[in-house]
Structures are given as C-alpha cells and as structure tokens.
Motif scaffolding. Structure first.
Motif, PDB file in Angstrom:
ATOM      1  N   VAL A  39      -2.812   8.264  -0.948  1.00 22.67           N
ATOM      2  CA  VAL A  39      -3.906   7.486  -1.541  1.00 22.67           C
ATOM      3  C   VAL A  39      -4.382   6.427  -0.556  1.00 22.67           C
ATOM      4  O   VAL A  39      -5.586   6.204  -0.406  1.00 22.67           O
ATOM      5  CB  VAL A  39      -3.449   6.844  -2.872  1.00 22.67           C
ATOM      6  N   SER A  40      -3.458   5.774   0.134  1.00 18.13           N
ATOM      7  CA  SER A  40      -3.831   4.756   1.107  1.00 18.13           C
ATOM      8  C   SER A  40      -4.687   5.363   2.212  1.00 18.13           C
ATOM      9  O   SER A  40      -5.718   4.804   2.590  1.00 18.13           O
ATOM     10  CB  SER A  40      -2.582   4.117   1.714  1.00 18.13           C
ATOM     11  N   VAL A  41      -4.267   6.518   2.726  1.00 25.72           N
ATOM     12  CA  VAL A  41      -5.032   7.201   3.773  1.00 25.72           C
ATOM     13  C   VAL A  41      -6.402   7.591   3.251  1.00 25.72           C
ATOM     14  O   VAL A  41      -7.418   7.434   3.943  1.00 25.72           O
ATOM     15  CB  VAL A  41      -4.252   8.438   4.264  1.00 25.72           C
ATOM     16  N   TRP A  42      -6.464   8.104   2.026  1.00 26.60           N
ATOM     17  CA  TRP A  42      -7.732   8.524   1.424  1.00 26.60           C
ATOM     18  C   TRP A  42      -8.678   7.336   1.283  1.00 26.60           C
ATOM     19  O   TRP A  42      -9.856   7.430   1.604  1.00 26.60           O
ATOM     20  CB  TRP A  42      -7.442   9.172   0.076  1.00 26.60           C
ATOM     21  N   VAL A  43      -8.146   6.199   0.810  1.00 25.76           N
ATOM     22  CA  VAL A  43      -8.976   5.000   0.646  1.00 25.76           C
ATOM     23  C   VAL A  43      -9.479   4.529   2.007  1.00 25.76           C
ATOM     24  O   VAL A  43     -10.649   4.194   2.171  1.00 25.76           O
ATOM     25  CB  VAL A  43      -8.182   3.889  -0.071  1.00 25.76           C
ATOM     26  N   THR A  49     -15.681   6.037   6.336  1.00 26.11           N
ATOM     27  CA  THR A  49     -16.875   6.887   6.343  1.00 26.11           C
ATOM     28  C   THR A  49     -18.053   6.144   5.714  1.00 26.11           C
ATOM     29  O   THR A  49     -19.195   6.293   6.165  1.00 26.11           O
ATOM     30  CB  THR A  49     -16.618   8.194   5.583  1.00 26.11           C
ATOM     31  N   GLU A  50     -17.807   5.340   4.682  1.00 28.10           N
ATOM     32  CA  GLU A  50     -18.903   4.624   4.042  1.00 28.10           C
ATOM     33  C   GLU A  50     -19.465   3.551   4.973  1.00 28.10           C
ATOM     34  O   GLU A  50     -20.668   3.374   5.079  1.00 28.10           O
ATOM     35  CB  GLU A  50     -18.412   3.973   2.726  1.00 28.10           C
ATOM     36  N   SER A  51     -18.587   2.819   5.656  1.00 33.02           N
ATOM     37  CA  SER A  51     -19.052   1.751   6.538  1.00 33.02           C
ATOM     38  C   SER A  51     -19.736   2.351   7.764  1.00 33.02           C
ATOM     39  O   SER A  51     -20.684   1.777   8.292  1.00 33.02           O
ATOM     40  CB  SER A  51     -17.884   0.854   6.963  1.00 33.02           C
TER      41      SER A  51
END
Length: 52
Positions: A39-43, A49-51
């Motif tokens: 989950v940490s890696v996914w976040v 990717t968003e930034s």
C-alpha cells in the motif's frame, strides 16, 4: 415459496460473508507487513504519477 427461497438465499449470503471475512482477516494477519509495504508503494506511485 418465494419468501422461503429469499430467506434461504440471504442466510447463505450472510454465512458466506462471515466466512469470507474470517479468511480475509486471517490473510491480513499473515501478510500485514507485506500489505502495508504494498500500500505504501502504491500510494507513493500514485502521488508520483499525479505530481508528474
């Protein structure tokens, strides 16, 4: 007739959900560390990717 079938179906669903919850909790207890890491890696991936 229909109500009896509906009651039976809802009972089966409820039992299935209860068993599924137990299985999920068991898996979660076993791989909690791995899940947290994933989950940490996914976040981090999402924020990167968003930034970008």
């Amino acid at each position: 007739m229909i109500s009896a079938a509906f009651i039976r179906l809802s009972s089966v669903i409820r039992t299935g959900l209860a068993k599924g919850k137990v299985i999920i909790m068991d898996l979660w207890a076993r791989c909690k560390g791995q899940s947290v890491a994933a989950v940490s890696v996914w976040v981090l991936y999402l924020t990167a990717t968003e930034s970008g």
